[in-house]
Design an enzyme around this catalytic site. Structure first.
Site, PDB file in Angstrom:
ATOM      1  N   VAL A  24       0.886  -1.259   0.176  1.00 31.82           N
ATOM      2  CA  VAL A  24       0.042   0.086  -0.136  1.00 31.82           C
ATOM      3  C   VAL A  24       0.745   1.186   0.069  1.00 31.82           C
ATOM      4  O   VAL A  24       0.621   2.028  -0.666  1.00 31.82           O
ATOM      5  CB  VAL A  24      -0.917  -0.134   1.248  1.00 31.82           C
ATOM      6  CG1 VAL A  24      -1.566   1.387   1.186  1.00 31.82           C
ATOM      7  CG2 VAL A  24      -1.942  -1.204   1.174  1.00 31.82           C
TER       8      VAL A  24
ATOM      9  N   ASP B 161      10.318   3.801   6.158  1.00 36.82           N
ATOM     10  CA  ASP B 161       9.993   2.677   6.685  1.00 36.82           C
ATOM     11  C   ASP B 161      11.266   2.428   7.988  1.00 36.82           C
ATOM     12  O   ASP B 161      12.208   3.031   7.642  1.00 36.82           O
ATOM     13  CB  ASP B 161       9.983   1.358   5.625  1.00 36.82           C
ATOM     14  CG  ASP B 161       9.447   0.196   5.993  1.00 36.82           C
ATOM     15  OD1 ASP B 161       8.165  -0.130   5.312  1.00 36.82           O
ATOM     16  OD2 ASP B 161       9.732  -0.448   6.905  1.00 36.82           O
TER      17      ASP B 161
ATOM     18  N   LEU C 150      -7.279  -0.746  -2.555  1.00 36.33           N
ATOM     19  CA  LEU C 150      -6.401  -1.288  -3.569  1.00 36.33           C
ATOM     20  C   LEU C 150      -6.531  -2.805  -3.668  1.00 36.33           C
ATOM     21  O   LEU C 150      -6.485  -3.587  -2.586  1.00 36.33           O
ATOM     22  CB  LEU C 150      -5.067  -0.661  -3.842  1.00 36.33           C
ATOM     23  CG  LEU C 150      -4.269  -1.009  -2.838  1.00 36.33           C
ATOM     24  CD1 LEU C 150      -3.603  -2.185  -2.788  1.00 36.33           C
ATOM     25  CD2 LEU C 150      -3.082   0.032  -2.839  1.00 36.33           C
TER      26      LEU C 150
ATOM     27  N   LYS D  10     -14.703  -0.237   5.470  1.00 40.47           N
ATOM     28  CA  LYS D  10     -13.319  -1.161   5.064  1.00 40.47           C
ATOM     29  C   LYS D  10     -13.672  -2.766   5.264  1.00 40.47           C
ATOM     30  O   LYS D  10     -13.567  -3.696   4.589  1.00 40.47           O
ATOM     31  CB  LYS D  10     -12.096  -0.508   5.320  1.00 40.47           C
ATOM     32  CG  LYS D  10     -10.998  -1.377   5.166  1.00 40.47           C
ATOM     33  CD  LYS D  10     -10.637  -1.586   3.604  1.00 40.47           C
ATOM     34  CE  LYS D  10      -9.652  -2.797   3.496  1.00 40.47           C
ATOM     35  NZ  LYS D  10      -9.266  -2.974   2.112  1.00 40.47           N
TER      36      LYS D  10
ATOM     37  N   CYS E  19      -5.345  -9.693   3.407  1.00 33.31           N
ATOM     38  CA  CYS E  19      -6.329  -8.942   3.959  1.00 33.31           C
ATOM     39  C   CYS E  19      -7.708  -9.673   4.394  1.00 33.31           C
ATOM     40  O   CYS E  19      -8.009  -9.701   5.597  1.00 33.31           O
ATOM     41  CB  CYS E  19      -6.926  -7.811   3.282  1.00 33.31           C
ATOM     42  SG  CYS E  19      -5.585  -6.488   3.038  1.00 33.31           S
TER      43      CYS E  19
ATOM     44  N   LYS F  31      -7.283 -11.937   7.696  1.00 34.84           N
ATOM     45  CA  LYS F  31      -7.142 -11.276   8.863  1.00 34.84           C
ATOM     46  C   LYS F  31      -8.283 -10.235   9.265  1.00 34.84           C
ATOM     47  O   LYS F  31      -8.689 -10.137  10.415  1.00 34.84           O
ATOM     48  CB  LYS F  31      -6.029 -10.609   8.955  1.00 34.84           C
ATOM     49  CG  LYS F  31      -5.875  -9.276   8.261  1.00 34.84           C
ATOM     50  CD  LYS F  31      -4.537  -8.452   8.239  1.00 34.84           C
ATOM     51  CE  LYS F  31      -4.545  -7.004   7.448  1.00 34.84           C
ATOM     52  NZ  LYS F  31      -5.339  -6.153   7.797  1.00 34.84           N
TER      53      LYS F  31
ATOM     54  N   LYS G 150      -2.563 -15.051  -5.247  1.00 34.55           N
ATOM     55  CA  LYS G 150      -3.427 -14.898  -6.565  1.00 34.55           C
ATOM     56  C   LYS G 150      -2.562 -14.487  -7.613  1.00 34.55           C
ATOM     57  O   LYS G 150      -1.345 -14.235  -7.443  1.00 34.55           O
ATOM     58  CB  LYS G 150      -4.602 -13.731  -6.194  1.00 34.55           C
ATOM     59  CG  LYS G 150      -3.870 -12.390  -5.845  1.00 34.55           C
ATOM     60  CD  LYS G 150      -5.152 -11.371  -5.861  1.00 34.55           C
ATOM     61  CE  LYS G 150      -4.688  -9.901  -5.770  1.00 34.55           C
ATOM     62  NZ  LYS G 150      -5.814  -9.011  -5.653  1.00 34.55           N
TER      63      LYS G 150
ATOM     64  N   ARG H 114       1.146 -14.291   1.395  1.00 36.15           N
ATOM     65  CA  ARG H 114       0.509 -14.228   2.675  1.00 36.15           C
ATOM     66  C   ARG H 114      -0.723 -15.231   2.354  1.00 36.15           C
ATOM     67  O   ARG H 114      -1.627 -14.763   1.483  1.00 36.15           O
ATOM     68  CB  ARG H 114       0.103 -12.933   3.094  1.00 36.15           C
ATOM     69  CG  ARG H 114       1.534 -12.422   3.639  1.00 36.15           C
ATOM     70  CD  ARG H 114       1.299 -10.883   4.133  1.00 36.15           C
ATOM     71  NE  ARG H 114       1.342  -9.898   2.850  1.00 36.15           N
ATOM     72  CZ  ARG H 114       1.243  -8.504   3.280  1.00 36.15           C
ATOM     73  NH1 ARG H 114       1.358  -8.047   4.435  1.00 36.15           N
ATOM     74  NH2 ARG H 114       1.460  -8.007   2.160  1.00 36.15           N
TER      75      ARG H 114
HETATM   76  P1  NAD Z   1       3.130  -4.642   4.428  1.00 35.06           P
HETATM   77  O1  NAD Z   1       3.295  -5.775   5.489  1.00 35.06           O
HETATM   78  O2  NAD Z   1       3.490  -5.225   3.027  1.00 35.06           O
HETATM   79  O3  NAD Z   1       3.989  -3.345   4.648  1.00 35.06           O
HETATM   80  C1  NAD Z   1       3.964  -2.919   5.981  1.00 35.06           C
HETATM   81  C2  NAD Z   1       5.343  -2.113   5.981  1.00 35.06           C
HETATM   82  O4  NAD Z   1       5.340  -1.311   7.291  1.00 35.06           O
HETATM   83  C3  NAD Z   1       6.500  -2.878   6.095  1.00 35.06           C
HETATM   84  O5  NAD Z   1       7.399  -2.592   5.073  1.00 35.06           O
HETATM   85  C4  NAD Z   1       7.181  -2.518   7.462  1.00 35.06           C
HETATM   86  O6  NAD Z   1       8.638  -2.656   7.787  1.00 35.06           O
HETATM   87  C5  NAD Z   1       6.597  -1.130   7.686  1.00 35.06           C
HETATM   88  N1  NAD Z   1       6.630  -0.768   9.168  1.00 35.06           N
HETATM   89  C6  NAD Z   1       5.895  -1.539  10.240  1.00 35.06           C
HETATM   90  N2  NAD Z   1       6.300  -0.629  11.230  1.00 35.06           N
HETATM   91  C7  NAD Z   1       6.625   0.362  11.307  1.00 35.06           C
HETATM   92  C8  NAD Z   1       6.769   1.859  11.838  1.00 35.06           C
HETATM   93  N3  NAD Z   1       6.840   1.823  13.043  1.00 35.06           N
HETATM   94  N4  NAD Z   1       7.464   2.649  10.838  1.00 35.06           N
HETATM   95  C9  NAD Z   1       7.622   2.680   9.674  1.00 35.06           C
HETATM   96  N5  NAD Z   1       7.280   1.402   9.026  1.00 35.06           N
HETATM   97  C10 NAD Z   1       6.961   0.451   9.492  1.00 35.06           C
HETATM   98  O7  NAD Z   1       1.753  -3.877   4.477  1.00 35.06           O
HETATM   99  P2  NAD Z   1       0.626  -3.588   3.317  1.00 35.06           P
HETATM  100  O8  NAD Z   1       0.121  -5.249   2.672  1.00 35.06           O
HETATM  101  O9  NAD Z   1       1.093  -2.674   2.411  1.00 35.06           O
HETATM  102  O10 NAD Z   1      -0.778  -3.364   4.098  1.00 35.06           O
HETATM  103  C11 NAD Z   1      -0.673  -2.124   5.082  1.00 35.06           C
HETATM  104  C12 NAD Z   1      -1.958  -1.915   5.584  1.00 35.06           C
HETATM  105  O11 NAD Z   1      -2.987  -1.686   4.385  1.00 35.06           O
HETATM  106  C13 NAD Z   1      -2.559  -3.077   6.311  1.00 35.06           C
HETATM  107  O12 NAD Z   1      -3.399  -2.315   7.365  1.00 35.06           O
HETATM  108  C14 NAD Z   1      -3.395  -3.751   5.192  1.00 35.06           C
HETATM  109  O13 NAD Z   1      -4.562  -4.373   5.954  1.00 35.06           O
HETATM  110  C15 NAD Z   1      -4.049  -2.563   4.422  1.00 35.06           C
HETATM  111  N6  NAD Z   1      -4.433  -2.984   3.166  1.00 35.06           N
HETATM  112  C16 NAD Z   1      -3.536  -3.731   2.452  1.00 35.06           C
HETATM  113  C17 NAD Z   1      -4.052  -4.119   1.141  1.00 35.06           C
HETATM  114  C18 NAD Z   1      -3.077  -4.973   0.375  1.00 35.06           C
HETATM  115  O14 NAD Z   1      -3.560  -5.502  -0.582  1.00 35.06           O
HETATM  116  N7  NAD Z   1      -1.949  -5.357   0.604  1.00 35.06           N
HETATM  117  C19 NAD Z   1      -5.106  -3.449   0.690  1.00 35.06           C
HETATM  118  C20 NAD Z   1      -5.988  -2.661   1.094  1.00 35.06           C
HETATM  119  C21 NAD Z   1      -5.323  -2.168   2.511  1.00 35.06           C
END
Ligand code: NAD
Length: 440
Positions: free
Chosen positions: A11, A30, A151, A202, A258, A261, A318, A325
């Site tokens: 994201v 990050d 997304l 959401k 997603c 969880k 997918k 995951r």
């Molecule tokens: P991800 O696990 O791919 O990435 C999360 C990132 O956050 C990692 O790179 C990690 O190192 C970083 N991080 C953790 N703690 C941190 C901190 N304190 N400071 C800075 N960086 C930090 O996560 P994602 O898949 O991008 O999902 C992020 C959020 O968006 C989640 O809540 C998820 O549910 C939501 N979301 C994800 C998707 C998807 O398709 N992946 C779609 C919609 C919503």
């Protein structure tokens, strides 16, 4: 405007890239130093179509930069997006540790009037707690808004450039106006609702999509017993405009980063407010047990897999992503090993076996990665199509048919032509189709 996007996962990198493309100055932040170093080189730590080009363009124009330093990024930023992970804790509840620690860091360097927008999926009600812990660190009034992300991996860049809607959860009109102006160039409907409604919306959207998958899987299971074909059933239902023929995926159940969880969190929350017996519990249980149930059934049909060589096609959860995951392969491979297969050849266009959680499995020596589909299927007793990557669906399986063997093929996504596979001499198995009965 200067923007910081915290968390450079799927994201965060996409969000940062698209806002840089719109002309803003963007920090992608990050705590993972390796990730940040590689992003600054234009190397993505994961695969997502169109993303590398987007990041390279941002780096080239210098509108996008990646950092691990809150102290550099936050004092410069008028808008801060929080996109860190929100995985499940053992109880099923969402683990908010990453969000909390990001917000506490932000609070240290927050400038007056800056807006903190939580894109991570967090439960309704969490904002009071977030505001409280931040306000204990900073004297600057904290302006928190919710903007849940919708997304889909695999098409994340195009969906962020052209979202179906932008939901802004805030009751503060100043905050809404700034965020509306920021998102307006994306051309999507922009809604102002309360933070709790935005967050619940959401969860509800993901739980509904998971419900469609679960529902059609239950119907598919019944089709196995009554002579109906799930693909024909879907066609007949789809003409009803209240139902539609989109987003029906009979298969091994939902996975990914997603749906599982988010359903677990709703199940957990339902239990905590007295709805012990709730749909989300049942859906989660049904989904979790599904792979074993389907494979048990397949083993009966093919007479067991002891000593067999099996090809597993598709390791991601997918197509068009390398995200593993809750991918079905992570359950299917251990299941097969436990049932005594001699060898498993895996193939995926993007995922390296060595980078999956499965790499630490004690029986990993029996699992090898092939560089193409033909190699994976060579002399296999059984082939399992797990994920519908285009090249896996388009492959001509008759080419690798070994006539000296009784080969079976489980099409776990109902993607192949049953007649063609059967004519080629495979024992063809799929999900919820009469084919499984009449041709076994
Ligand atoms: P991800 O696990 O791919 O990435 C999360 C990132 O956050 C990692 O790179 C990690 O190192 C970083 N991080 C953790 N703690 C941190 C901190 N304190 N400071 C800075 N960086 C930090 O996560 P994602 O898949 O991008 O999902 C992020 C959020 O968006 C989640 O809540 C998820 O549910 C939501 N979301 C994800 C998707 C998807 O398709 N992946 C779609 C919609 C919503």
């Amino acid at each position: 405007m200067t923007i910081t996007v915290i968390g450079t996962g799927f994201v965060g990198v996409v969000t940062a890239g698209v806002f840089a493309e719109l002309g803003h100055q963007v920090y992608g932040l990050d705590i993972d130093q390796k990730k940040i170093a590689s992003l600054n080189q234009g190397d993505l730590p994961f695969f997502e179509p169109e993303l590398k080009e987007l990041v390279l363009a941002g780096l080239q124009t210098k509108r996008l930069q990646f950092t691990t330093d809150y102290q550099v990024a936050i004092p410069d930023s008028q808008v801060i997006f929080v996109c860190v992970g929100t995985p499940s804790a053992d109880s099923g509840a969402v683990d908010l540790t990453y969000v909390e620690s990001a917000l506490l860091e932000v609070a240290k360097y927050l400038i007056p009037e800056a807006i903190v927008v939580v894109k991570s999926t967090v439960p309704p009600g969490s904002f009071d707690h977030f505001a409280k812990i931040m306000q204990e660190v900073t004297k600057v009034p904290v302006a928190l808004a919710s903007a849940p992300e919708f997304l889909r991996e695999g098409s994340a860049v195009s969906e962020t450039r052209h979202p179906s809607r932008v939901v802004i959860g805030t009751t503060d009109d100043r905050v809404f106006t700034i965020l509306r102006n920021l998102h307006q160039p994306l051309g999507a409907p922009i809604l102002q609702i309360s933070p709790a409604s935005a967050q619940m919306g959401k969860y509800a959207a993901n739980a509904y999509l998971a419900t469609r998958i679960t529902f059609i899987n239950q119907i598919a299971d019944l089709c196995q017993h009554n002579g109906a074909d799930i693909e024909e059933v879907i066609k007949s239902m789809g003409f009803d405009p209240r139902i539609g023929n989109h987003f029906w995926y009979p298969g091994l159940g939902y996975g990914g980063s997603c749906f599982p969880k988010d359903v677990k969190e709703l199940a957990y929350f339902s239990r905590t407010v007295g709805y012990g017996d709730n749909w989300f519990n049942s859906m989660q249980e049904f989904n979790e047990g599904r792979i074993t149930r389907i494979l048990d059934d397949v083993l009966v049909k093919v007479g067991g897999v002891d000593g067999q060589k099996i090809a597993v096609l598709g390791l991601s959860f997918k197509p068009n992503t390398d995200d593993t995951r809750e991918a079905p392969a992570l359950k299917v491979i251990p299941y097969l090993l436990q049932k005594g297969v001699a060898q498993i050849q895996v193939y995926d266009p993007q995922v390296q076996l060595s980078r999956t959680p499965f790499a630490n499995h004690s029986e990993i020596d029996q699992v090898n990665q092939s560089t193409n589909i033909a190699q994976a299927c060579q002399d296999a007793d059984g082939i399992i199509l797990l994920i519908e990557w285009p090249e896996i669906v388009e492959f001509e399986y008759s080419q690798i048919r070994n006539k000296s063997k009784n080969q079976w093929l489980l099409d776990a996504r109902n993607q192949l032509d049953p007649q063609a596979l059967s004519d080629a001499g495979f024992q063809y198995l799929s999900i919820g189709r009469t084919w499984n009965k009449s041709h076994e």
